[in-house]
Write an enzyme that holds these catalytic residues in place. Sequence first.
Site, PDB file in Angstrom:
ATOM      1  N   GLU A  34       0.721  -1.104   0.027  1.00 55.48           N
ATOM      2  CA  GLU A  34       0.017  -0.075  -0.036  1.00 55.48           C
ATOM      3  C   GLU A  34       0.772   1.412  -0.108  1.00 55.48           C
ATOM      4  O   GLU A  34       0.941   2.030   1.037  1.00 55.48           O
ATOM      5  CB  GLU A  34      -1.089  -0.146   1.229  1.00 55.48           C
ATOM      6  CG  GLU A  34      -1.720  -1.038   1.197  1.00 55.48           C
ATOM      7  CD  GLU A  34      -2.778  -1.325   2.269  1.00 55.48           C
ATOM      8  OE1 GLU A  34      -2.756  -0.384   3.161  1.00 55.48           O
ATOM      9  OE2 GLU A  34      -4.001  -1.998   2.217  1.00 55.48           O
ATOM     10  N   GLU A  61      -5.161  -8.653   0.037  1.00 55.22           N
ATOM     11  CA  GLU A  61      -5.718  -8.125   1.406  1.00 55.22           C
ATOM     12  C   GLU A  61      -7.440  -8.143   1.032  1.00 55.22           C
ATOM     13  O   GLU A  61      -7.661  -7.404   0.015  1.00 55.22           O
ATOM     14  CB  GLU A  61      -5.391  -7.090   2.142  1.00 55.22           C
ATOM     15  CG  GLU A  61      -4.201  -7.244   2.715  1.00 55.22           C
ATOM     16  CD  GLU A  61      -3.705  -6.014   3.665  1.00 55.22           C
ATOM     17  OE1 GLU A  61      -4.552  -5.175   4.146  1.00 55.22           O
ATOM     18  OE2 GLU A  61      -2.666  -5.674   3.752  1.00 55.22           O
TER      19      GLU A  61
END
Length: 446
Positions: free
Chosen positions: A163, A351
């Site tokens: 991320e 995720e």
Amino acid sequence: MANFPKGFLFGTATSSYQIEGAVNEDGRTPSIWDTFSKTSGMTYNGDTGDIACDHYHRYKEDVVILKEIGVKAYRFSIAWPRIFPEKGNFNPKGIDFYKRLVEELLKNDIIPVATIYHWDLPQWAGDLGGWLNRDLIYWYSEYSQKLFKEIGNVVPMWITHNEPWCASILSYGIGEHAPGHKDYREALIAAHHILLSHGEAVKIFRDMNIKESQIGITLNLTPAYPASERDVDRLAAQYADGFSNRWFLDPIFKGNYPEDMIELYKEEIGKFDFIKSEDLGIISQPIDFLGINFYSRSIVKYSEKSMLKWIGVEGPGAKTDMGWEIRPESLYDLLKRLDKEYTRIPIYITENGAAFKDIITEDGKVHDQERIEYIKEHLKYANKFIKEGGNLKGYFLWSFLDNFEWAFGYSKRFGIVYVDYKTQKRILKDSALWYKEVINRASIVF
Ligand SMILES: OC[C@H]1NNC[C@@H](O)[C@@H]1O
């Protein structure tokens, strides 16, 4: 019933600072998150990762649980401050933990998937300016190269960064994550250096010619939808999409930053003098897979008040304990968009999951039906994408264990395994037992 292809990688995911604890053990030195979480007011209740799930000491027990659930793969991250506690100083005891963890996983036929950087930057690097300092690319290259040398041949999947949006925009622009700066120019400089470090690590990985191993990056992507069909709201959604998604997808897959966002930002950012001519070529070199972290969508309307020209609007759907709208259809939209506009390399959902207010009932169990429904719905749309020819190869449920949810501390539970932080007891929630069935059948039943 929705069947998944043979070999589809069902897994779970965690990260070092969120579960390991043992922050002063075997040579580890502080990360920027040790510093940030100990800074008053920065995390819920002043929570820190000092102990977390004590995974550093309990990893064998945890791998037994992973085996019991039946995951095919386990995504974890490596703590840079364990590997290089000081600048230029390799710590063999640090890598030994990950060698033990990988060995335990392999012994149990679980594929190790390692994230090189999941936000726990060594404080010594933070003191050099963190991701604002272009020299960090050199130190990250040294770190990555060492990991590839030490465990490159036993870890088949490497993720350079988790991320980048959070490690840059949320951390240097919005200020909710370490180091807690609120400067948008800094945020874009950090984003650029993180992307550049990704590219350099891929180059090193390729040069080392590590057989049977692949490398990619994980992006958190949030599909943006206009609050109305008005042209201004559609423009707002375009900018929100650029802010969350295209600022990272375009450099990696198209070799350029999105023009509309450069135009939008230039008044605030001034010169993009931190981008050198050779940089985008390094950032955009081919990778073997793309990891995406999907949680929810955003709905936006136009606003002159914001430099970004949009503000968020609450969605109509049910919410998780994070306040995020439950919108599994948007996962499908995202996957289709990536397939059409960006890449056909393998995609892994690295995720997806949800926080809910989990409680232990009198029977000593955790009946988290909401989480089961959330995961089932997202797997349903993932399966739809695969059935239509989409190149989705795996799904890593966030998270294996309840853990330190950054600024929210331990107040949010994402795990399919409940952690009693007082006793460190692990309790498989109903969702873990349900997921075990899904993996075993490689299918979901609606
Ligand atoms: O907010 C839930 C998760 N999102 N992606 C990064 C992880 O570290 C978070 O816990």
